[in-house]
Write an enzyme that holds these catalytic residues in place. Structure first.
Site, PDB file in Angstrom:
ATOM      1  N   ASP A  29       0.859  -1.184   0.000  1.00 40.50           N
ATOM      2  CA  ASP A  29       0.000   0.000   0.000  1.00 40.50           C
ATOM      3  C   ASP A  29       0.898   1.238   0.000  1.00 40.50           C
ATOM      4  O   ASP A  29       1.524   1.565   1.010  1.00 40.50           O
ATOM      5  CB  ASP A  29      -0.908   0.014   1.234  1.00 40.50           C
ATOM      6  CG  ASP A  29      -1.988  -1.060   1.180  1.00 40.50           C
ATOM      7  OD1 ASP A  29      -1.778  -2.086   0.511  1.00 40.50           O
ATOM      8  OD2 ASP A  29      -3.044  -0.864   1.809  1.00 40.50           O
ATOM      9  N   LYS A  68     -10.449   0.230  -2.574  1.00 39.52           N
ATOM     10  CA  LYS A  68     -10.328   0.011  -1.131  1.00 39.52           C
ATOM     11  C   LYS A  68     -10.649   1.291  -0.367  1.00 39.52           C
ATOM     12  O   LYS A  68      -9.833   2.220  -0.341  1.00 39.52           O
ATOM     13  CB  LYS A  68      -8.915  -0.466  -0.782  1.00 39.52           C
ATOM     14  CG  LYS A  68      -8.698  -0.707   0.721  1.00 39.52           C
ATOM     15  CD  LYS A  68      -7.290  -1.203   1.009  1.00 39.52           C
ATOM     16  CE  LYS A  68      -7.018  -1.321   2.510  1.00 39.52           C
ATOM     17  NZ  LYS A  68      -5.652  -1.801   2.808  1.00 39.52           N
ATOM     18  N   LYS A  78      -7.039   3.389  -3.411  1.00 45.78           N
ATOM     19  CA  LYS A  78      -7.472   3.361  -2.018  1.00 45.78           C
ATOM     20  C   LYS A  78      -7.695   4.793  -1.536  1.00 45.78           C
ATOM     21  O   LYS A  78      -6.938   5.692  -1.895  1.00 45.78           O
ATOM     22  CB  LYS A  78      -6.388   2.658  -1.182  1.00 45.78           C
ATOM     23  CG  LYS A  78      -6.599   2.632   0.321  1.00 45.78           C
ATOM     24  CD  LYS A  78      -5.445   1.886   0.986  1.00 45.78           C
ATOM     25  CE  LYS A  78      -5.468   2.012   2.505  1.00 45.78           C
ATOM     26  NZ  LYS A  78      -4.315   1.322   3.138  1.00 45.78           N
TER      27      LYS A  78
END
Length: 307
Positions: A144, A243, A207
């Site tokens: 991430d 996400k 995300k």
């Protein structure tokens, strides 16, 4: 793909229409009883169970991994007639990757590592790139990364594209999720444009947040990012995952996000390889609501520890 600035600058966001659309969602798309339980079980399989605290210890991470392996009490699952439920992944800082990988060995549950100077993304650039390689070497199969917000705020789209592309290359075979930190991007239009650029540069997921911003995942931001994903898939044929992270702690909110996902992107995205919740406390409320579905009674939240 190469950076397409005509596509990027053509992306707009009608804020009032977006807010009106998502405000009506919980009332128009509600599910009850067995259907609601099924949606909550689905949500559990798509959680990145996360601990990103300065006081993380190997013991805490191992307990979190044990919860990821069995996220719902066995008696509740038995009453529901379900078995084999796990969370989508476990997300930790680089320092805890090896501990998590060892604790999850043989389960098939991936370990995600936050990287590139998380959460601010302001450490020296070569160190951010090197951090990705170290986490992959330690066993993380998902990375991430955080983008440089200044590139979005100053309209330096080429710099954002170049940065994301180099991060993608550094990840190798690992799955890369691009964290946009949407609460710090200034406008929904910037969110739309940053989403497109990260996808063009090779992000497997986009995300919303690090979970450390003042404003994290919201439904308006989610709608904008899902529409960008849909547009990207329509034009290129490539599916990119989504996400939402930070601020999603209640089961009813999780079901609302999944409803929006089904409406905007369809059933193919209702799977762990296409959608994740970045959460920790969410799992506790999902388990509590499932127990209420089975027994008709609400239990104390401490009976559903998440690690």
């Amino acid at each position: 793909m190469e950076l397409d600035m005509d596509w990027v600058t053509g992306a707009q966001a009608n804020t009032s229409a977006i807010e009106r659309r998502v405000k009506s969602l919980p009332g128009r798309r509600s599910v009850k009883k067995d259907y609601q339980a099924a949606w909550m079980l689905k949500a559990i399989t798509m959680i990145d169970l996360t601990t990103l605290s300065g006081d993380d210890t190997p013991g805490r991470v191992r307990r979190l991994c044990a919860k990821a392996r069995q996220p719902v009490r066995a008696d509740i699952l038995e009453a529901l007639g379900v078995e084999g439920i796990t969370t989508g992944a476990v997300c930790v800082y680089h320092e805890m990757v090896e501990t998590a990988v060892a604790a999850l060995e043989g389960t098939g549950i991936p370990v995600a590592a936050v990287s590139t100077g998380f959460p601010a993304g302001l450490s020296p650039y070569h160190l951010r790139v090197a951090e990705i390689g170290e986490s992959v070497k330690a066993g993380a199969s998902e990375i991430d990364i955080v983008i440089s917000r200044r590139h979005v705020l100053t309209g330096n789209w080429q710099a954002l594209y170049n940065e994301m592309r180099e991060f993608r290359a550094a990840c190798g075979d690992a799955h890369v999720k691009a964290i946009l930190a949407t609460g710090e991007l200034g406008s929904l239009r910037n969110v739309a444009r940053a989403s497109l650029i990260c996808m063009m540069a090779g992000a497997d997921f986009i995300k919303t947040s690090t979970g450390k911003e003042a404003v994290n995942a919201t439904l308006p931001v989610s709608l904008v990012m899902m529409r960008a994903i849909r547009d990207y898939h329509t034009r290129t044929g490539f599916r990119v995952g989504y996400k939402p992270a930070g601020g999603i702690s209640k089961a009813k909110d999780a079901v609302t996000y999944l409803t929006l996902l089904k409406d905007e992107l369809g059933n193919r995205w209702l799977s762990p390889d296409m959608f994740r919740f970045g959460a920790s406390s969410l799992l506790g409320d999902l388990e509590r609501q499932l127990e209420h579905h089975v027994t008709g009674n609400y239990s104390a939240s401490y009976r559903h520890a998440i690690g």
